[in-house]
Write an enzyme that holds these catalytic residues in place. Structure first.
Site, PDB file in Angstrom:
ATOM      1  N   THR A   1       0.882  -1.161   0.000  1.00  0.00           N
ATOM      2  CA  THR A   1       0.000   0.000   0.000  1.00  0.00           C
ATOM      3  C   THR A   1       0.915   1.205   0.000  1.00  0.00           C
ATOM      4  O   THR A   1       2.085   1.097   0.321  1.00  0.00           O
ATOM      5  CB  THR A   1      -0.819   0.015   1.314  1.00  0.00           C
ATOM      6  OG1 THR A   1      -1.644  -1.137   1.357  1.00  0.00           O
ATOM      7  CG2 THR A   1      -1.699   1.234   1.463  1.00  0.00           C
TER       8      THR A   1
ATOM      9  N   ARG B   1     -13.509  -8.166  -0.533  1.00  0.00           N
ATOM     10  CA  ARG B   1     -12.811  -7.895   0.732  1.00  0.00           C
ATOM     11  C   ARG B   1     -12.290  -6.460   0.736  1.00  0.00           C
ATOM     12  O   ARG B   1     -11.611  -6.030  -0.194  1.00  0.00           O
ATOM     13  CB  ARG B   1     -11.658  -8.874   0.902  1.00  0.00           C
ATOM     14  CG  ARG B   1     -10.794  -8.639   2.142  1.00  0.00           C
ATOM     15  CD  ARG B   1      -9.574  -7.803   1.854  1.00  0.00           C
ATOM     16  NE  ARG B   1      -8.698  -7.660   3.019  1.00  0.00           N
ATOM     17  CZ  ARG B   1      -7.673  -6.818   3.080  1.00  0.00           C
ATOM     18  NH1 ARG B   1      -7.383  -6.045   2.060  1.00  0.00           N
ATOM     19  NH2 ARG B   1      -6.927  -6.738   4.155  1.00  0.00           N
TER      20      ARG B   1
ATOM     21  N   GLY C   1      -4.662  -5.190   7.138  1.00  0.00           N
ATOM     22  CA  GLY C   1      -5.790  -4.273   7.222  1.00  0.00           C
ATOM     23  C   GLY C   1      -6.788  -4.658   8.294  1.00  0.00           C
ATOM     24  O   GLY C   1      -7.319  -3.800   9.010  1.00  0.00           O
TER      25      GLY C   1
HETATM   26  N1  ASP Z   1      -3.428  -2.527   4.468  1.00  0.00           N
HETATM   27  C1  ASP Z   1      -3.654  -3.119   3.184  1.00  0.00           C
HETATM   28  C2  ASP Z   1      -4.878  -3.945   3.225  1.00  0.00           C
HETATM   29  O1  ASP Z   1      -5.126  -4.616   4.211  1.00  0.00           O
HETATM   30  C3  ASP Z   1      -2.546  -3.959   2.697  1.00  0.00           C
HETATM   31  C4  ASP Z   1      -1.176  -3.471   2.987  1.00  0.00           C
HETATM   32  O2  ASP Z   1      -0.979  -2.360   3.391  1.00  0.00           O
HETATM   33  O3  ASP Z   1      -0.209  -4.204   2.807  1.00  0.00           O
HETATM   34  O4  ASP Z   1      -5.582  -3.980   2.243  1.00  0.00           O
END
Ligand code: ASP
Length: 402
Positions: free
Chosen positions: A237, A265, A291
């Protein structure tokens, strides 16, 4: 081992700073590296994958540009980059092979927010979150409705699945991996660990993955990296928070979420208060990592509220991490499957990057990118030392030699 472009940039920048990758990052040692002084110049902080894209945004902010526009300039870099498989174009898809993106933003000066989740075919997700904020009476749009809103606002539909990401997805698919079954928060979590593969079977399984990868025509140069993504489904992200010299602040977070996720999701990135939160009376924060865990502690909001009550950015972030630890009664064998990094900027320019674990794997530490006139990449300060593991565990970590 094959490095992604993001790893490559990280290692170059860290090397330039003379910071040894993999060096211990105990909280006390690294604390002085976190800026604690007030300052009256603009500052941008982002996840490490924003490093390459800070310069233009910083110059724009310095010239009086809007703080949210500046943040979007940073995250647009990885969104447009087909080689960054964690965000936007080229993001790793859901279990059906479709790229679904999430993003959110907050504009401090107008105290407004926007978000879009589970969106297909639209690559500039941070920009779409801003459009929701500016051109609808809502804060959050999801799925097909969000996509149609984007098209109505002039965004182009585009297939976001690159050939490289499609092949890695097929490898995952053929390996019969899945997200179904109890998660790490479920009391039956150990069922997922029960010797799925004994060590000799682990080696055979890797050989099978190698053979499938060859069949699929995955380039030998990236084959090991592709297998790693199947064994340890990656997340990724980008968050960016900005502070202008006049005190304006904004933040945004954008992602393709978890690789191979169940369609629909949503992670924390599109959730205002979890993946992103800004109150320019206090500061701004954002997250990358697991997340589901971050939603449960409303991480970004918790951090900003902690700073409102007088905590430093570092303490505010550590407190949020400790809330995640508390949710697991401190059980490190479970927390091993949780990864979380917070990027925190206070209204006086003080900032911190904190994470639960040192990195995703040895030699690949979590980083925060900073520009306050000098552009740099710093290791985050971790609560625990070591590398996190990805969930669900297809092969117990101790049984693979990665
Ligand atoms: N936080 C993001 C999610 O759960 C993924 C990530 O940051 O690696 O979609």
């Amino acid at each position: 081992m094959t490095f992604s472009r993001r790893d490559f940039v990280s290692s170059i920048a860290l090397g330039a700073l003379g910071t040894a990758a993999g060096a211990p990052a105990s909280a006390t040692e690294a604390l002085p590296k976190q800026r604690m002084q007030a300052q009256a110049k603009p500052i941008i902080v982002s996840a490490g994958n924003g490093y390459e894209h800070l310069e233009d945004a910083y110059q724009y902010l310095k010239g009086g540009g809007d703080t949210l526009e500046a943040a979007i300039k940073v995250v647009r870099g990885p969104e447009d980059d087909p080689n960054d498989d964690s965000v936007g174009l080229g993001g790793l898809p859901n279990e059906e092979g479709v790229v679904e993106l999430d993003a959110s933003c907050m504009h401090g000066p107008t105290r407004r927010a926007g978000s879009a989740g589970g969106v297909r075919n639209i690559r500039s997700m941070a920009q779409l979150a801003r459009e929701v904020m500016l051109h609808s009476g809502h804060v959050m749009l999801v799925g097909e409705g969000a996509e149609r809103f984007a098209v109505a606002r002039g965004f182009k539909r585009q297939d976001l699945l690159t050939e490289e990401s499609r092949k890695v997805w097929l490898l995952w698919k053929e390996a019969h991996a899945d997200w179904w079954g109890p998660g790490v928060a479920d009391p039956r979590w150990r069922e997922r660990l029960h010797d799925r593969l004994k060590s000799d079977e682990g080696a055979a399984y890797r050989q099978r993955l190698q053979a499938i990868a060859q069949d699929l025509g995955i380039d030998p140069a990236v084959r090991e990296a592709a297998i790693h993504k199947v064994l340890f489904p990656p997340t990724g992200t980008i968050h960016c928070s900005t502070l202008a010299a006049n005190g304006d602040m904004s933040g945004c977070t954008t992602t393709s979420g978890l690789a191979w996720k169940i369609p629909g999701r949503l992670g924390d990135s599109p959730i205002i208060g979890a993946g992103c939160y800004t109150d320019q009376d206090v500061g701004s924060a954002g997250a990358t990592g697991s997340g589901e865990e971050n939603i449960r502690v409303a991480g970004a909001h918790t951090i900003v509220e902690n700073m409102r009550r007088g905590m430093t950015p570092f303490d505010a972030g550590m407190d949020a991490l400790k809330r995640i630890v508390r949710n697991y009664n401190g059980e490190k064998d479970r927390l091993l499957y949780v990864d979380m990094t917070y990027y925190i900027l206070r209204k006086d320019g003080a900032y911190a990057g904190v994470s639960l674990w040192t990195g995703y794997e040895p030699g690949r530490p979590h980083t925060i990118a900073v520009h306050d006139g000098t552009r740099r990449l710093e290791k985050t300060v971790s609560l625990f030392e070591g590398a996190s593991q990805e969930w669900p565990p297809i092969v117990a970590a101790s049984k693979v030699n990665l």
